[in-house]
Design a protein around this motif. Sequence first.
Motif, short mmCIF file in Angstrom:
data_model
loop_
_atom_site.label_atom_id
_atom_site.label_comp_id
_atom_site.label_asym_id
_atom_site.label_seq_id
_atom_site.Cartn_x
_atom_site.Cartn_y
_atom_site.Cartn_z
N SER A 1 0.82 -1.21 0.00
CA SER A 1 0.00 0.00 0.00
C SER A 1 0.86 1.26 0.00
O SER A 1 0.57 2.23 -0.73
N VAL B 1 2.67 1.55 -3.46
CA VAL B 1 1.79 2.05 -4.52
C VAL B 1 1.54 3.55 -4.34
O VAL B 1 1.57 4.31 -5.31
N HIS C 1 4.52 5.62 -5.62
CA HIS C 1 4.63 5.74 -7.08
C HIS C 1 3.49 6.56 -7.66
O HIS C 1 3.67 7.24 -8.69
N GLN C 2 2.33 6.53 -7.03
CA GLN C 2 1.23 7.39 -7.48
C GLN C 2 1.61 8.86 -7.28
O GLN C 2 1.29 9.72 -8.13
N VAL D 1 2.38 0.97 -12.55
CA VAL D 1 1.77 1.51 -11.34
C VAL D 1 0.27 1.19 -11.30
O VAL D 1 -0.29 0.86 -10.24
N LEU E 1 -0.14 -2.43 -10.22
CA LEU E 1 0.10 -2.59 -8.79
C LEU E 1 -1.03 -1.99 -7.96
O LEU E 1 -1.36 -2.49 -6.88
N THR E 2 -1.63 -0.92 -8.46
CA THR E 2 -2.78 -0.33 -7.79
C THR E 2 -3.93 -1.33 -7.73
O THR E 2 -4.60 -1.48 -6.69
N ASN F 1 -3.29 -3.95 -5.16
CA ASN F 1 -3.45 -3.46 -3.79
C ASN F 1 -4.91 -3.29 -3.39
O ASN F 1 -5.24 -3.18 -2.21
N THR G 1 3.35 -10.16 -8.03
CA THR G 1 3.49 -8.80 -7.50
C THR G 1 4.97 -8.45 -7.30
O THR G 1 5.38 -7.31 -7.56
N ARG H 1 6.84 -5.27 -8.98
CA ARG H 1 7.58 -4.28 -8.19
C ARG H 1 9.00 -4.14 -8.70
O ARG H 1 9.54 -3.02 -8.76
N THR I 1 8.85 -2.12 -11.86
CA THR I 1 8.52 -0.73 -11.53
C THR I 1 9.74 0.00 -10.99
O THR I 1 10.00 1.16 -11.37
#
Length: 261
Positions: A18, A21, A24-25, A54, A57-58, A61, A186, A190, A193
């Motif tokens: 969490s 993510v 990166h957001q 991203v 990965l969002t 999550n 995941t 990561r 990313t």
Amino acid sequence: MRNTPKLNIMNLQKFILSLYVAFHQAILACLDKIAFYEKFLIPEDVLNLYKDLVAQLTDRNNQQQARLGTEEQSEDDAERDRLLSFLFFAIQNGLRSTKAAVLKAAKQLEIVIRAYADIQRQAYAAETASIRGLIEDLAKEENAEAVTTLNLQPIIDELQTANEAFDAKWTATASAAAAKSRQLSTAELRRQTDDVFNELCERIYAAGFVAPDEDTIKLVTDKINEINGIIDSYKKSYNRSAGQKKKEEEEGGEGGDTPTE
């Protein structure tokens, strides 16, 4: 020599998903403010790849909806089991009736449901198929009068609705699980990313050295300082979380409540 600040890159693999993510957001929101990507040596395909990673990965999550779907599925299973019990009880209760028509109808339908005695102990998919079979048997022409006599049609209709609702969610869950099994893990997402993020940072830092004028140098420097601010902010969040976890573990070891996941 140009005094371009360095980016304070840290090991993001320590972050829980969490926090990872969210970091990166925040970086993406920062990069979206850049008016001229060519000044920062950022190719559009690299930025788009970063956005896509991203976004994936969002989605990983976002577990709350998945848990909610599982809870709703369990509720639907409980509801169809409740209706089955009610249906069986109504038929069994008819066997004790003093009215000849009710007793006759109950005896006829008791033979039908006898084959479905263990239906509620079956696996999800098997129970779904068995309920459909039961409904089909009760809907046969020879059973129509008995169903009407015992006033079972409303229960049968509710059972069919609950069964189909359960099956729709069960199928969706199974399809999602199958799709997920074909996706990258995941951990691999990561890793990719991080690689793209590090490349973006290297390009932005390099842009400060090849900038053709002072305005571009300032633009790059301001952007590096903004990214460093985000990194520092999330580093502090991680350290606070890690410190709190360590404190809870120590208190648990001294006889306090043991932290739970």
